[in-house]
Write an enzyme that holds these catalytic residues in place. Structure first.
Site, PDB file in Angstrom:
ATOM      1  CE  LYS A  70      -6.195  -8.137 -15.703  1.00  0.00           C
ATOM      2  NZ  LYS A  70      -5.155  -7.071 -15.652  1.00  0.00           N
ATOM      3  NE  ARG A  91      -0.290 -11.712 -15.249  1.00  0.00           N
ATOM      4  CZ  ARG A  91      -1.198 -11.199 -14.416  1.00  0.00           C
ATOM      5  NH1 ARG A  91      -2.290 -11.868 -14.121  1.00  0.00           N
ATOM      6  NH2 ARG A  91      -1.011 -10.007 -13.895  1.00  0.00           N
ATOM      7  NE  ARG A 134      -6.962   3.617 -14.728  1.00  0.00           N
ATOM      8  CZ  ARG A 134      -7.785   2.905 -15.489  1.00  0.00           C
ATOM      9  NH1 ARG A 134      -7.856   1.599 -15.335  1.00  0.00           N
ATOM     10  NH2 ARG A 134      -8.537   3.482 -16.387  1.00  0.00           N
ATOM     11  NE  ARG A 157      -1.119  -5.960  -5.996  1.00  0.00           N
ATOM     12  CZ  ARG A 157      -1.675  -6.247  -7.164  1.00  0.00           C
ATOM     13  NH1 ARG A 157      -2.982  -6.143  -7.308  1.00  0.00           N
ATOM     14  NH2 ARG A 157      -0.938  -6.637  -8.170  1.00  0.00           N
ATOM     15  NE  ARG A 179       2.328  -5.718 -11.509  1.00  0.00           N
ATOM     16  CZ  ARG A 179       1.919  -4.794 -10.629  1.00  0.00           C
ATOM     17  NH1 ARG A 179       2.809  -4.157  -9.888  1.00  0.00           N
ATOM     18  NH2 ARG A 179       0.656  -4.530 -10.495  1.00  0.00           N
TER      19      ARG A 179
HETATM   20  P1  ADP Z   1      -1.822  -6.977 -11.966  1.00  0.00           P
HETATM   21  O1  ADP Z   1      -2.789  -7.273 -13.064  1.00  0.00           O
HETATM   22  O2  ADP Z   1      -1.966  -5.582 -11.429  1.00  0.00           O
HETATM   23  O3  ADP Z   1      -0.398  -7.303 -12.323  1.00  0.00           O
HETATM   24  P2  ADP Z   1      -2.576  -9.407 -10.554  1.00  0.00           P
HETATM   25  O4  ADP Z   1      -3.160  -9.523  -9.213  1.00  0.00           O
HETATM   26  O5  ADP Z   1      -3.369  -9.905 -11.718  1.00  0.00           O
HETATM   27  O6  ADP Z   1      -2.206  -7.875 -10.718  1.00  0.00           O
HETATM   28  O7  ADP Z   1      -1.162 -10.186 -10.602  1.00  0.00           O
HETATM   29  C1  ADP Z   1      -0.146  -9.933  -9.666  1.00  0.00           C
HETATM   30  C2  ADP Z   1       1.054 -10.867  -9.878  1.00  0.00           C
HETATM   31  O8  ADP Z   1       0.648 -12.231  -9.655  1.00  0.00           O
HETATM   32  C3  ADP Z   1       1.666 -10.877 -11.279  1.00  0.00           C
HETATM   33  O9  ADP Z   1       2.593  -9.840 -11.471  1.00  0.00           O
HETATM   34  C4  ADP Z   1       2.332 -12.270 -11.288  1.00  0.00           C
HETATM   35  O10 ADP Z   1       3.536 -12.262 -10.560  1.00  0.00           O
HETATM   36  C5  ADP Z   1       1.349 -13.129 -10.525  1.00  0.00           C
HETATM   37  N1  ADP Z   1       0.349 -13.782 -11.413  1.00  0.00           N
HETATM   38  C6  ADP Z   1      -0.996 -13.545 -11.436  1.00  0.00           C
HETATM   39  N2  ADP Z   1      -1.604 -14.303 -12.365  1.00  0.00           N
HETATM   40  C7  ADP Z   1      -0.624 -15.031 -12.961  1.00  0.00           C
HETATM   41  C8  ADP Z   1      -0.601 -15.979 -14.017  1.00  0.00           C
HETATM   42  N3  ADP Z   1      -1.729 -16.327 -14.653  1.00  0.00           N
HETATM   43  N4  ADP Z   1       0.586 -16.526 -14.370  1.00  0.00           N
HETATM   44  C9  ADP Z   1       1.711 -16.186 -13.735  1.00  0.00           C
HETATM   45  N5  ADP Z   1       1.781 -15.300 -12.742  1.00  0.00           N
HETATM   46  C10 ADP Z   1       0.629 -14.712 -12.344  1.00  0.00           C
END
Ligand code: ADP
Length: 185
Positions: free
Chosen positions: A15, A90, A123, A133, A144
């Site tokens: 994404k 989410r 990935r 990270r 996740r």
């Molecule tokens: P990925 O899609 O690889 O998990 P992101 O950068 O989208 O990576 O998200 C990393 C982390 O940030 C998530 O595992 C969560 O802990 C937090 N996070 C991101 N967006 C949200 C959201 N909309 N609501 C709650 N937590 C979030």
């Protein structure tokens, strides 16, 4: 013009990669709640202190905090031309928070990125080696993916009822996937 396009999909689906390219090509704001939260962690803000362990464990940050962060972000001037939401909503409460501001920021389209778990895990582990990270570990990835299935996947039905979903096969050549997505803009 302040329309929102939501990129929805499991961690590792690409994404962020696609959102950066689409945003620059179509002159849209790219809003990644994950990037914003990682910035808070780095800057040691109150939100960052709350979020750090949750991020590392692969759990979600509480809805009220993320909703507040996102709503504030949408008030910035660059969102007047439209925005891509990458990683938000989410959960159902997060999606409902967008409904409440839909007169100002309507969700025009939802692009769902589809990929199988094996590919995603591969990935993310590779990305972790490169980016460093701290949440790209096997334990965090497992959490996740579970959180995605339980909390986020139901949003596909929520938006399908509104007839605004397009599903994209997110496995394959990055440029081909980009072409598929760009047709939606
Ligand atoms: P990925 O899609 O690889 O998990 P992101 O950068 O989208 O990576 O998200 C990393 C982390 O940030 C998530 O595992 C969560 O802990 C937090 N996070 C991101 N967006 C949200 C959201 N909309 N609501 C709650 N937590 C979030």
């Amino acid at each position: 013009m302040t329309d929102l396009v939501v990129f929805l999909g499991p961690p590792g689906a690409g994404k962020g990669t696609q959102a950066i390219r689409i945003a620059s090509e179509f002159n849209l704001a790219h809003i990644s709640t994950g990037d914003m939260l990682r910035e808070h962690v780095k800057e040691l803000t109150d939100l960052g202190k709350t979020a750090k362990s949750l991020l590392d464990e692969g759990k979600l940050v509480p809805d009220d905090l993320v909703i507040q962060m996102l709503t504030e972000r949408l008030s910035h001037e660059d969102c007047l031309r439209g925005s891509i939401l990458d990683g938000f909503p989410r959960t159902l409460p997060q999606a409902e928070s967008l409904e409440k501001i839909s007169n100002k920021f309507p969700v025009r389209k939802v692009i769902v990125f589809e990929a199988d778990q094996e590919e995603l895990t591969k990935r993310i582990l590779l990305r972790g080696e490169i980016s460093g990270r701290s949440d790209d570990t096997e334990d965090s990835i497992r959490v996740r993916l579970e959180v995605y299935q339980k909390d986020t996947q139901p949003l596909i039905n929520f938006y399908e009822d509104k007839r605004i979903v397009t599903k994209i096969n997110a496995v394959g050549d990055i440029d081909n996937i980009y072409k598929l997505i760009s047709k939606e803009f």
